[in-house]
Design an enzyme around this catalytic site. Structure first.
Site, short mmCIF file in Angstrom:
data_model
loop_
_atom_site.label_atom_id
_atom_site.label_comp_id
_atom_site.label_asym_id
_atom_site.label_seq_id
_atom_site.Cartn_x
_atom_site.Cartn_y
_atom_site.Cartn_z
N VAL A 38 -7.85 3.24 5.00
CA VAL A 38 -8.08 3.53 3.59
C VAL A 38 -7.89 2.28 2.74
O VAL A 38 -8.72 1.94 1.91
CB VAL A 38 -7.13 4.65 3.10
CG1 VAL A 38 -7.32 4.89 1.60
CG2 VAL A 38 -7.40 5.94 3.87
N ALA A 39 -6.75 1.58 2.95
CA ALA A 39 -6.43 0.46 2.07
C ALA A 39 -5.47 -0.48 2.78
O ALA A 39 -4.76 -0.10 3.71
CB ALA A 39 -5.81 0.96 0.76
N MET A 40 -5.47 -1.75 2.32
CA MET A 40 -4.57 -2.76 2.87
C MET A 40 -4.05 -3.62 1.74
O MET A 40 -4.82 -4.11 0.90
CB MET A 40 -5.31 -3.62 3.92
CG MET A 40 -4.42 -4.65 4.58
SD MET A 40 -3.05 -3.92 5.48
CE MET A 40 -1.87 -5.26 5.44
N GLU A 41 -2.72 -3.86 1.75
CA GLU A 41 -2.03 -4.46 0.61
C GLU A 41 -2.03 -5.98 0.61
O GLU A 41 -1.01 -6.61 0.29
CB GLU A 41 -0.57 -3.97 0.59
CG GLU A 41 0.30 -4.42 1.76
CD GLU A 41 0.28 -3.51 2.97
OE1 GLU A 41 1.16 -3.65 3.83
OE2 GLU A 41 -0.63 -2.66 3.06
N ASN A 42 -3.12 -6.63 0.94
CA ASN A 42 -3.14 -8.09 0.95
C ASN A 42 -2.74 -8.65 -0.42
O ASN A 42 -3.26 -8.21 -1.44
CB ASN A 42 -4.54 -8.58 1.33
CG ASN A 42 -5.02 -7.97 2.63
OD1 ASN A 42 -4.35 -8.02 3.64
ND2 ASN A 42 -6.19 -7.35 2.59
N HIS A 97 0.13 2.96 -4.27
CA HIS A 97 0.89 2.64 -3.05
C HIS A 97 0.75 1.16 -2.71
O HIS A 97 1.74 0.49 -2.36
CB HIS A 97 0.40 3.50 -1.89
CG HIS A 97 1.18 3.29 -0.62
ND1 HIS A 97 2.38 3.91 -0.36
CD2 HIS A 97 0.94 2.50 0.46
CE1 HIS A 97 2.85 3.53 0.81
NE2 HIS A 97 1.98 2.68 1.34
N GLU A 98 -0.47 0.63 -2.81
CA GLU A 98 -0.66 -0.79 -2.49
C GLU A 98 0.00 -1.68 -3.54
O GLU A 98 0.50 -2.76 -3.23
CB GLU A 98 -2.15 -1.10 -2.37
CG GLU A 98 -2.93 -0.23 -1.39
CD GLU A 98 -2.24 -0.05 -0.05
OE1 GLU A 98 -1.65 -1.02 0.47
OE2 GLU A 98 -2.28 1.07 0.48
N HIS A 146 3.52 -2.09 -2.64
CA HIS A 146 3.73 -3.07 -1.56
C HIS A 146 3.88 -4.50 -2.09
O HIS A 146 4.38 -5.36 -1.36
CB HIS A 146 2.55 -3.01 -0.58
CG HIS A 146 2.73 -2.03 0.52
ND1 HIS A 146 3.84 -2.01 1.34
CD2 HIS A 146 1.92 -1.02 0.95
CE1 HIS A 146 3.71 -1.03 2.23
NE2 HIS A 146 2.56 -0.41 2.02
N GLU A 176 7.10 0.55 4.51
CA GLU A 176 6.36 1.76 4.15
C GLU A 176 7.24 2.81 3.48
O GLU A 176 6.81 3.49 2.55
CB GLU A 176 5.67 2.34 5.39
CG GLU A 176 4.60 1.45 5.99
CD GLU A 176 3.46 1.14 5.02
OE1 GLU A 176 3.38 1.77 3.94
OE2 GLU A 176 2.65 0.24 5.34
#
Length: 640
Positions: free
Chosen positions: A300-304, A327-328, A331, A350
């Site tokens: 779904v998503a990635m917190e780069n 949520h990201e 992070h 997490e």
């Protein structure tokens, strides 16, 4: 990070050795945890910075690269440098450079690639004797990478706009070793820079604090000025344009998606960032941009850092979009700034991010519907953080603790002992009461015992959302179906989370009586067709697990139109676990040319685990993939 269909697990193993003085760099041997997922000898070196020069060639699907690592050896008599690498990397040459008494010296180095695991290799580099402890030196690696797990090449037809090729990288958790040789462990952080060359008309973005573009040479330059672990370096290249959505945020997307993406996020990201800053301290990454990736993005998503990656199909659901972006954002403090030192303690990122996400949501919206979501690593970690907040007795005091925790440990990697020691130091009355007076805390049971959480959060504020779901579920679960009462409840007015919750409960109860499935389909199937993918995937899993043939055409249609692993994976697994393997394989051969190679491999593995291995391998290796003349599954025995 929002999860893929490989659901994360909460691991309580604690193979960690750590010191307590966090003023030292985590690369020192005294402070290093043991990371069983890394082949590198990162404990013996301090990495100060690394630079990448990347020349992206879309026609050949290759990246010609040069990597320069600025290192310091921490121990005497270290004869080799071991980096995490991958079989897909072709190492062309390795050199060392350092300043000695005689001036600058440059040596060609010998190296070898040793097996490590199925997800990587050991790159063993022999070091010259001239490299002395506590002196700076450089390692220069020339290599080519093409089709590794971190690198996703997309043909134009796999993008939303179908106009230009696309490339993105996905490093979480141990994939970036196939992008560049590195200390691929969250225990090690460093700054980085990059120079990227691409064909005209291709836009490049990276998870970096600074970027410039030389239009004359078509070269992009990036700089990440805060230390990050290797898995958080990310790159995307394609037909991308942007629009500002706040004073420090913009959204990036393919032209066909930009209008809807901008409309949904305009003004809201700054609101969420400000709420997070009030809770946890200043946002330390300068910019917070969001890029929407094609449907092939595997999660779904990635917190780069500075550049959150989100799958474009999440735009179908306003509620999921809000929760995933928040949520990201969380992070940025918990995961990116303060990172779990080993993947065995992923809950430190997490669990805290999930707690922070819900605090941000509560501060901006009040009642928090995301309490209905449930992934074990996230939720058990969240429950433990909630337990800590209850120990201190006041939510605002706990917010102050988290703010101080981030300030203390930012840009480092931590283990659970660091969090708990700082917690007891911040609340000395708890140390006195529960430790010194032997009344005890439940830390050991939380971290090392199996089973459900010892304390579940108070979800009563969300009862107005949960109660109608529970009522309707009970009606569908009764031995005698009450059709009138069921039809009185109009789920078309429900929030996405409520429908997801109902379908998850029905999915867990499957297989259902045939009469129930018939009435479920009659009441809801047409309505659910018009809803977002998060809802449809759950309904179609119910259809598959109950072998409800009248709706199977919808399963095939869904698989023909969705190319993300997180949606296709669960359906293929359910099809192959039941009696519908033939439908699964036929659908796969009709659609495989529109699936990314990594997804094709994942689905082939599902077939191999569920069907006659010899028959499947024959089918996979020998049959052509011409979808104009699909293979008939009558040609092969796919029985288990």
């Amino acid at each position: 990070m929002a999860a893929a269909f490989e659901r994360p697990t909460f691991c309580c193993c604690r193979k960690v050795v750590t010191g307590s003085n966090k003023s030292e760099n985590l690369s020192s041997p005294r402070n290093c945890p043991i990371d069983i997922a890394s082949a590198s000898n990162f404990q013996h070196f301090q990495i100060q910075h690394f630079h990448l020069e990347l020349d992206i060639n879309f026609p050949s699907r290759e990246i010609e690269a040069v990597e320069v690592l600025d290192l310091v050896c921490l121990k005497p008599e270290i004869q080799s440098l071991v980096l995490d690498s991958h079989q897909s990397l072709l190492i062309r040459s390795i050199n060392a450079k350092c300043l000695c008494n005689s001036g600058e010296n440059n040596w060609p180095l010998s190296h070898r690639l040793d097996p490590f695991t199925d997800y990587g290799s050991s790159l063993v580099i022999t070091l010259p004797a001239a490299i002395k402890p506590h002196r700076n030196f450089q390692i220069i690696i020339k290599y080519t990478t093409s089709d590794g797990p971190a690198i996703w090449w997309l043909d134009p037809e796999l993008t939303s706009g179908n106009s230009k090729p696309f490339l993105f990288t996905h490093g979480h958790s141990v994939c970036n070793r196939s992008f560049f040789p590195c200390f691929d462990t969250p225990a090690v952080k460093s700054t980085y820079s990059a120079t990227v060359m691409v064909p005209p008309g291709i836009k490049v973005l990276m998870s970096a604090t600074r970027s410039t573009f030389d239009e004359q040479e078509n070269i992009y330059r990036f700089q990440m000025e805060s230390p990050v672990p290797a898995y958080l370096l990310a790159l995307v290249a394609g037909d991308l344009i942007s629009a500002d959505i706040g004073p420090r945020s913009r959204v990036w997307a393919e032209p066909c998606l930009l209008k809807i993406a901008t409309a949904k996020l305009n003004g809201t990201v700054e609101r969420w960032l400000s709420a997070a800053e009030n809770l946890f301290g200043p946002y330390m990454w300068e910019r917070y941009d969001v890029v929407f990736l094609p449907p092939s993005f595997p999660i779904v998503a990635m917190e780069n850092p500075c550049l959150t990656f989100i799958i474009s199909c999440i735009l179908e659901s306003d509620e999921f979009l809000i929760i995933d972006v928040i949520h990201e954002i969380a992070h940025s403090w918990f995961g990116n700034a303060v990172t779990n030192a080993t993947w065995e303690e992923m809950w430190l990122s997490e669990g805290l991010a999930t707690y922070a996400q819900r605090r941000i949501t509560t501060e901006t919206y009040g009642v928090n519907p995301s309490s209905l979501m449930n992934l074990f690593t996230y939720e058990k970690g969240f429950c433990f953080v909630y337990y800590l907040s209850q120990l201190c007795g006041d939510t605002k005091c706990f917010d102050s603790f988290l703010r101080a925790y981030v300030e203390k440990f930012k840009f480092t990697s931590v283990v659970a002992a660091d969090l708990l020691e700082f917690f007891l130091g911040f609340f000395p009355e708890l140390r006195e009461k529960c430790v010194d007076n032997k009344e005890g805390l439940e830390f050991e049971r939380w971290l090392n015992a199996s089973g459900p959480p010892l304390l579940e959060p108070d979800l009563s504020p969300g009862s107005s959302l949960i109660k109608p779901v529970e009522i309707l579920y009970q009606l569908w679960s009764s031995e005698t179906l009450d059709g009138n009462h069921i039809t009185d409840i109009d789920i078309s007015k429900w929030k996405t989370f409520q429908i997801v919750h109902l379908l998850d409960k029905l999915l867990d109860r499957s297989p259902l009586p045939h009469e129930v499935m018939m009435k479920l389909s009659k009441n809801y199937s047409a309505l659910l067709d018009s809803m977002n993918a998060e809802i449809r995937i759950r309904w179609l899993q119910i259809v598959v697990r109950n072998n409800y043939l009248p709706d199977f055409y919808k399963v095939r249609r869904f698989l023909e139109n969705h190319t993300s692993r997180m949606y296709t994976g669960p359906l293929y697994e359910d099809l192959c676990a039941g009696t519908m393997k033939a439908i699964a394989m036929e659908t796969f051969y009709l659609t495989q040319n529109r699936l990314h190679v990594n997804l094709r491999r994942a689905i082939q593995q599902i077939f191999a685990h569920s069907a006659n291995p010899a028959a499947v391998m024959t089918l996979l290796e020998d049959k052509p993939s011409d979808t104009s003349n699909p293979i008939s599954l009558r040609d092969v025995n796919v029985s288990a």
